[in-house]
Design a protein around this motif. Sequence first.
Motif, PDB file in Angstrom:
ATOM      1  N   CYS A   1      67.560  68.758   9.764  1.00  0.00           N
ATOM      2  CA  CYS A   1      66.450  67.918   9.323  1.00  0.00           C
ATOM      3  C   CYS A   1      65.383  68.814   8.706  1.00  0.00           C
ATOM      4  O   CYS A   1      64.976  69.800   9.319  1.00  0.00           O
ATOM      5  CB  CYS A   1      65.877  67.129  10.489  1.00  0.00           C
ATOM      6  N   LEU A   2      64.967  68.485   7.506  1.00  0.00           N
ATOM      7  CA  LEU A   2      63.943  69.248   6.796  1.00  0.00           C
ATOM      8  C   LEU A   2      62.712  68.369   6.620  1.00  0.00           C
ATOM      9  O   LEU A   2      62.812  67.251   6.123  1.00  0.00           O
ATOM     10  CB  LEU A   2      64.452  69.676   5.414  1.00  0.00           C
ATOM     11  N   SER A   3      61.581  68.866   7.031  1.00  0.00           N
ATOM     12  CA  SER A   3      60.327  68.137   6.815  1.00  0.00           C
ATOM     13  C   SER A   3      59.976  68.173   5.338  1.00  0.00           C
ATOM     14  O   SER A   3      60.361  69.102   4.618  1.00  0.00           O
ATOM     15  CB  SER A   3      59.196  68.783   7.614  1.00  0.00           C
ATOM     16  N   GLY A   4      59.228  67.174   4.900  1.00  0.00           N
ATOM     17  CA  GLY A   4      58.788  67.152   3.511  1.00  0.00           C
ATOM     18  C   GLY A   4      58.038  68.428   3.170  1.00  0.00           C
ATOM     19  O   GLY A   4      57.254  68.928   3.963  1.00  0.00           O
ATOM     20  N   GLY A   5      58.337  68.982   1.997  1.00  0.00           N
ATOM     21  CA  GLY A   5      57.658  70.189   1.544  1.00  0.00           C
ATOM     22  C   GLY A   5      58.387  71.487   1.854  1.00  0.00           C
ATOM     23  O   GLY A   5      58.005  72.542   1.352  1.00  0.00           O
ATOM     24  N   VAL A   6      59.451  71.440   2.667  1.00  0.00           N
ATOM     25  CA  VAL A   6      60.189  72.661   3.020  1.00  0.00           C
ATOM     26  C   VAL A   6      61.084  73.062   1.844  1.00  0.00           C
ATOM     27  O   VAL A   6      61.902  72.278   1.370  1.00  0.00           O
ATOM     28  CB  VAL A   6      61.041  72.455   4.297  1.00  0.00           C
ATOM     29  N   ARG A   7      60.918  74.292   1.390  1.00  0.00           N
ATOM     30  CA  ARG A   7      61.767  74.813   0.316  1.00  0.00           C
ATOM     31  C   ARG A   7      63.133  75.154   0.910  1.00  0.00           C
ATOM     32  O   ARG A   7      63.213  75.749   1.975  1.00  0.00           O
ATOM     33  CB  ARG A   7      61.168  76.074  -0.292  1.00  0.00           C
ATOM     34  N   HIS A   8      64.209  74.777   0.172  1.00  0.00           N
ATOM     35  CA  HIS A   8      65.549  75.038   0.680  1.00  0.00           C
ATOM     36  C   HIS A   8      66.571  75.076  -0.452  1.00  0.00           C
ATOM     37  O   HIS A   8      66.325  74.594  -1.545  1.00  0.00           O
ATOM     38  CB  HIS A   8      65.945  73.980   1.720  1.00  0.00           C
ATOM     39  N   ARG A   9      67.690  75.664  -0.135  1.00  0.00           N
ATOM     40  CA  ARG A   9      68.860  75.658  -1.017  1.00  0.00           C
ATOM     41  C   ARG A   9      70.072  75.584  -0.114  1.00  0.00           C
ATOM     42  O   ARG A   9      70.008  75.976   1.042  1.00  0.00           O
ATOM     43  CB  ARG A   9      68.905  76.852  -1.952  1.00  0.00           C
ATOM     44  N   TRP A  10      71.169  75.075  -0.630  1.00  0.00           N
ATOM     45  CA  TRP A  10      72.374  74.976   0.185  1.00  0.00           C
ATOM     46  C   TRP A  10      73.612  75.062  -0.692  1.00  0.00           C
ATOM     47  O   TRP A  10      73.550  74.866  -1.903  1.00  0.00           O
ATOM     48  CB  TRP A  10      72.375  73.696   1.021  1.00  0.00           C
ATOM     49  N   ARG A  11      74.726  75.358  -0.021  1.00  0.00           N
ATOM     50  CA  ARG A  11      76.012  75.373  -0.715  1.00  0.00           C
ATOM     51  C   ARG A  11      77.114  75.068   0.279  1.00  0.00           C
ATOM     52  O   ARG A  11      76.981  75.341   1.477  1.00  0.00           O
ATOM     53  CB  ARG A  11      76.271  76.704  -1.401  1.00  0.00           C
ATOM     54  N   ALA A  12      78.189  74.497  -0.216  1.00  0.00           N
ATOM     55  CA  ALA A  12      79.355  74.246   0.614  1.00  0.00           C
ATOM     56  C   ALA A  12      80.013  75.595   0.906  1.00  0.00           C
ATOM     57  O   ALA A  12      80.162  76.422   0.014  1.00  0.00           O
ATOM     58  CB  ALA A  12      80.325  73.313  -0.098  1.00  0.00           C
ATOM     59  N   ALA A  13      80.393  75.838   2.155  1.00  0.00           N
ATOM     60  CA  ALA A  13      80.971  77.128   2.547  1.00  0.00           C
ATOM     61  C   ALA A  13      82.496  77.098   2.603  1.00  0.00           C
ATOM     62  O   ALA A  13      83.125  78.153   2.650  1.00  0.00           O
ATOM     63  CB  ALA A  13      80.413  77.548   3.908  1.00  0.00           C
ATOM     64  N   LEU A  14      83.093  75.917   2.604  1.00  0.00           N
ATOM     65  CA  LEU A  14      84.553  75.778   2.662  1.00  0.00           C
ATOM     66  C   LEU A  14      85.012  74.739   1.646  1.00  0.00           C
ATOM     67  O   LEU A  14      84.292  73.778   1.375  1.00  0.00           O
ATOM     68  CB  LEU A  14      84.981  75.300   4.065  1.00  0.00           C
ATOM     69  N   PRO A  15      86.231  74.904   1.107  1.00  0.00           N
ATOM     70  CA  PRO A  15      86.765  73.861   0.223  1.00  0.00           C
ATOM     71  C   PRO A  15      86.882  72.549   1.001  1.00  0.00           C
ATOM     72  O   PRO A  15      87.129  72.545   2.203  1.00  0.00           O
ATOM     73  CB  PRO A  15      88.159  74.387  -0.161  1.00  0.00           C
ATOM     74  N   GLY A  16      86.692  71.440   0.328  1.00  0.00           N
ATOM     75  CA  GLY A  16      86.811  70.138   0.972  1.00  0.00           C
ATOM     76  C   GLY A  16      85.606  69.741   1.809  1.00  0.00           C
ATOM     77  O   GLY A  16      85.653  68.753   2.533  1.00  0.00           O
ATOM     78  N   THR A  17      84.528  70.495   1.688  1.00  0.00           N
ATOM     79  CA  THR A  17      83.322  70.162   2.436  1.00  0.00           C
ATOM     80  C   THR A  17      82.752  68.842   1.926  1.00  0.00           C
ATOM     81  O   THR A  17      82.742  68.577   0.727  1.00  0.00           O
ATOM     82  CB  THR A  17      82.279  71.288   2.312  1.00  0.00           C
ATOM     83  N   ARG A  18      82.273  68.023   2.869  1.00  0.00           N
ATOM     84  CA  ARG A  18      81.636  66.753   2.517  1.00  0.00           C
ATOM     85  C   ARG A  18      80.316  66.688   3.272  1.00  0.00           C
ATOM     86  O   ARG A  18      80.282  66.754   4.491  1.00  0.00           O
ATOM     87  CB  ARG A  18      82.520  65.578   2.888  1.00  0.00           C
ATOM     88  N   ILE A  19      79.223  66.579   2.511  1.00  0.00           N
ATOM     89  CA  ILE A  19      77.871  66.577   3.077  1.00  0.00           C
ATOM     90  C   ILE A  19      77.166  65.289   2.674  1.00  0.00           C
ATOM     91  O   ILE A  19      77.193  64.888   1.508  1.00  0.00           O
ATOM     92  CB  ILE A  19      77.062  67.793   2.571  1.00  0.00           C
ATOM     93  N   LEU A  20      76.523  64.658   3.648  1.00  0.00           N
ATOM     94  CA  LEU A  20      75.713  63.483   3.380  1.00  0.00           C
ATOM     95  C   LEU A  20      74.252  63.904   3.449  1.00  0.00           C
ATOM     96  O   LEU A  20      73.833  64.557   4.402  1.00  0.00           O
ATOM     97  CB  LEU A  20      75.975  62.397   4.417  1.00  0.00           C
ATOM     98  N   VAL A  21      73.498  63.567   2.418  1.00  0.00           N
ATOM     99  CA  VAL A  21      72.078  63.891   2.368  1.00  0.00           C
ATOM    100  C   VAL A  21      71.316  62.577   2.288  1.00  0.00           C
ATOM    101  O   VAL A  21      71.557  61.762   1.396  1.00  0.00           O
ATOM    102  CB  VAL A  21      71.744  64.786   1.153  1.00  0.00           C
ATOM    103  N   VAL A  22      70.427  62.370   3.258  1.00  0.00           N
ATOM    104  CA  VAL A  22      69.611  61.160   3.307  1.00  0.00           C
ATOM    105  C   VAL A  22      68.160  61.606   3.324  1.00  0.00           C
ATOM    106  O   VAL A  22      67.784  62.492   4.100  1.00  0.00           O
ATOM    107  CB  VAL A  22      69.924  60.312   4.555  1.00  0.00           C
ATOM    108  N   ALA A  23      67.348  61.013   2.467  1.00  0.00           N
ATOM    109  CA  ALA A  23      65.939  61.394   2.373  1.00  0.00           C
ATOM    110  C   ALA A  23      65.071  60.161   2.221  1.00  0.00           C
ATOM    111  O   ALA A  23      65.525  59.129   1.728  1.00  0.00           O
ATOM    112  CB  ALA A  23      65.729  62.332   1.184  1.00  0.00           C
ATOM    113  N   VAL A  24      63.831  60.286   2.628  1.00  0.00           N
ATOM    114  CA  VAL A  24      62.852  59.236   2.365  1.00  0.00           C
ATOM    115  C   VAL A  24      62.606  59.253   0.852  1.00  0.00           C
ATOM    116  O   VAL A  24      62.383  60.311   0.267  1.00  0.00           O
ATOM    117  CB  VAL A  24      61.538  59.495   3.147  1.00  0.00           C
TER     118      VAL A  24
END
Length: 184
Positions: free
Chosen positions: A149-172
């Motif tokens: 969980c990231l609070s509003g205003g938090v700087r971030h970056r991300w990447r999938a680390a394995l093939p077939g990765t599935r990530i759900l991102v939900v934001a206000v």
Amino acid sequence: MDDKETLRVGVAVRRLRRSLGLTLAVVAERSGLSVPFLSQVENERARPSARSLQRVADALNTTVGELYDAADCGRTVDVVRSAPEGEIPGVRSLLRGHHQLHAMEFTGEQDTGREFQHRNDELMYVADGAAEVEAEGRAYRLERGDTLCLSGGVRHRWRAALPGTRILVVAVADHIEAIEETRH
């Protein structure tokens, strides 16, 4: 949006009016429209003309476009079926229309190489595979079933680390003004 779907702009008008701490009487005075008519608009029993909606928007110090952006769909239940990805390979929107949430599914080896900073809170859930996230200078490895969980205003970056990765991102959603309550 389907032809059968209509934007519920009255809900957006009521939400904004209340967030500004205004009564129907004040908006009526500012807009030159009657309190009963504004009440009918807010309760979706009347559809304002383009001119009336402009007068309401002016009374609320906003634009008609922003009211439409904040409007709810006429549907109260909407099923989004599993379907092929959208225009960007491996990226699929999990919601249609305008909502208080923004939800996306990312599949495969996603790595935009860029940093993000969103106005409102965001949740990342790893449904399959693993992800590496850097937030505020710290590194996190998320495995299947992990949530970040990231609070509003938090700087971030991300990447999938394995093939077939599935990530759900939900934001206000960005059009929602998330206000943090302070305790007295």
